[in-house]
Write an enzyme that holds these catalytic residues in place. Sequence first.
Site, short mmCIF file in Angstrom:
data_model
loop_
_atom_site.label_atom_id
_atom_site.label_comp_id
_atom_site.label_asym_id
_atom_site.label_seq_id
_atom_site.Cartn_x
_atom_site.Cartn_y
_atom_site.Cartn_z
N ARG A 162 0.96 -0.93 -0.07
CA ARG A 162 -0.42 0.19 0.26
C ARG A 162 0.76 1.51 -0.07
NH1 ARG A 162 -3.01 -3.59 -0.46
NH2 ARG A 162 -5.44 -3.67 0.11
N SER A 237 -10.99 -0.70 3.18
CA SER A 237 -10.07 -0.55 3.88
C SER A 237 -9.63 0.72 4.77
CB SER A 237 -8.73 -1.66 4.22
OG SER A 237 -8.83 -2.73 3.36
N GLU A 333 -5.20 3.50 6.27
CA GLU A 333 -5.18 3.80 4.76
C GLU A 333 -5.37 4.10 4.33
OE1 GLU A 333 -6.94 1.42 1.18
OE2 GLU A 333 -6.05 -0.30 2.27
N1 EPU Z 1 -10.47 -10.92 10.05
C1 EPU Z 1 -11.26 -10.43 11.58
N2 EPU Z 1 -12.44 -10.05 11.27
C2 EPU Z 1 -12.28 -9.12 10.55
C3 EPU Z 1 -11.92 -9.08 9.21
C4 EPU Z 1 -10.52 -9.58 9.09
O1 EPU Z 1 -11.35 -11.00 11.69
O2 EPU Z 1 -14.12 -8.05 10.71
C5 EPU Z 1 -9.51 -11.66 9.75
C6 EPU Z 1 -10.10 -12.76 9.25
O3 EPU Z 1 -10.74 -13.79 9.74
C7 EPU Z 1 -8.40 -13.47 8.21
C8 EPU Z 1 -8.24 -12.52 8.10
O4 EPU Z 1 -8.08 -11.55 9.21
O5 EPU Z 1 -8.26 -14.33 9.04
C9 EPU Z 1 -7.90 -11.69 6.75
O6 EPU Z 1 -9.13 -11.06 6.76
P1 EPU Z 1 -9.27 -11.00 5.12
O7 EPU Z 1 -8.67 -11.86 4.08
O8 EPU Z 1 -11.10 -10.21 4.89
O9 EPU Z 1 -8.63 -9.20 4.46
P2 EPU Z 1 -8.01 -8.47 5.17
O10 EPU Z 1 -6.76 -8.68 5.98
O11 EPU Z 1 -8.81 -8.11 6.71
C10 EPU Z 1 -6.72 -7.30 3.08
C11 EPU Z 1 -6.70 -5.98 2.04
C12 EPU Z 1 -8.67 -6.04 1.14
C13 EPU Z 1 -8.45 -7.20 0.24
C14 EPU Z 1 -8.08 -8.60 1.30
C15 EPU Z 1 -8.16 -9.56 1.19
C16 EPU Z 1 -5.28 -4.80 3.61
C17 EPU Z 1 -5.51 -3.21 4.51
N3 EPU Z 1 -7.30 -4.27 3.46
O12 EPU Z 1 -7.85 -7.11 3.84
O13 EPU Z 1 -8.34 -4.88 0.88
O14 EPU Z 1 -8.67 -7.04 -0.09
O15 EPU Z 1 -7.12 -8.67 1.89
O16 EPU Z 1 -6.82 -9.63 0.10
O17 EPU Z 1 -4.43 -4.66 2.94
C18 EPU Z 1 -8.83 -2.33 0.87
O18 EPU Z 1 -7.50 -2.02 0.22
O19 EPU Z 1 -9.46 -1.44 0.82
C19 EPU Z 1 -9.13 -3.97 0.25
C20 EPU Z 1 -10.30 -3.82 0.83
#
Ligand code: EPU
Length: 337
Positions: A162, A237, A333
């Site tokens: 990012r 995010s 972010e």
């Molecule tokens: N999780 C929770 N609770 C929540 C959300 C997530 O416990 O409410 C846990 C999930 O269970 C999982 C982990 O966090 O173990 C990761 O969750 P997820 O796969 O949804 O990905 P993320 O790390 O929350 C990142 C990006 C997203 C992108 C997803 C998928 C960042 C800041 N965000 O989210 O990007 O879509 O991975 O690759 O890196 C964006 O930037 O706008 C965005 C949506």
Amino acid sequence: MQILNDISLKPYNTFGIDVKAKHFVSVTTVEELKTIFSSEEFPQKFILGGGSNMLLTKDIDALVIHLNLKGKKIISQSNTEALIESKAGENWHEFVLWTLEKDFGGLENLSLIPGNVGTSPIQNIGAYGVELKDTFHSCNALNLETLEIETFTKEDCKFDYRNSIFKQHAKGKYIIISVIFNLSVGDHKLNTNYGAITSEFENRNIDQPTIQDVSKAVIAIRLSKLPNPKEIGNSGSFFKNPVITKDAFSKLQENFPNAPHYIVSETEIKVPAGWLIEQAGFKGKTFGNYGVHKKQALVLVNYGGAKGKEILELSKLIQDTVARIFEIQIEAEVNII
Ligand code: EPU
């Protein structure tokens, strides 16, 4: 090119925040951009792309320049790869679908990300195991001092999680006017390691997925977890996933043995901010007409009529609470304006 006054920016930011621009112009050519930047009429200028990564907390006392440069083309194509150029004002997802219709591979995992092509390199957008930098070839940007167009290669952009040069020392000095991608032709390398993508294929009985199947899976996953900005105002995010030291992570694990995490390097671990925020009790919480999304705690939402300042206050409360419970600082972010 028409300069308008006192225009609401509500249709121009995906959070749907209703603030005013003192002056507003929609720009469709580089020549128009040069004219604006060579004139002294509006000393304060504010560049607006797709408006998908910002929280507007106040009226903008400046000339807001809406980048509406359109057009996409195939620069060259061989049996294995294609160089594709898109102007900055193209909608990101529509551009991805256009490349998939032509069977060019590489952007399928980045389907349905809000925003425009021109802003995609600034924060090196990423999702489901793929980042923009993986297919980025170069971009052309207008130097706002010299009014010359400069080309930035992938190395020049210094992409990171990012992050890029356009968020660091090139910030505010350039306007990206087009982006060039190096996409695959024929022999596509799929990136389907992300668990949710494989589950989608199993549900749909797909055992030999195409790039179009990957895109459809990503679209289904995003629609199931993330709010559609056309229905509920949001900026994806709101926070970055924090990267902490291995020692700090060991401490966290003592109290939270099941904390999800990704290894970044020998000394660093990334912890999902969404998990931290959920543990802190904020997931799905609403405060009047704004709150934390019920299916993904990383996303703050405007149910209609919320003020940017209110959402900013909520983000600070979340940061403070997470810091108190976990001793981890989470950073926004989105750009706070
Ligand atoms: N999780 C929770 N609770 C929540 C959300 C997530 O416990 O409410 C846990 C999930 O269970 C999982 C982990 O966090 O173990 C990761 O969750 P997820 O796969 O949804 O990905 P993320 O790390 O929350 C990142 C990006 C997203 C992108 C997803 C998928 C960042 C800041 N965000 O989210 O990007 O879509 O991975 O690759 O890196 C964006 O930037 O706008 C965005 C949506």
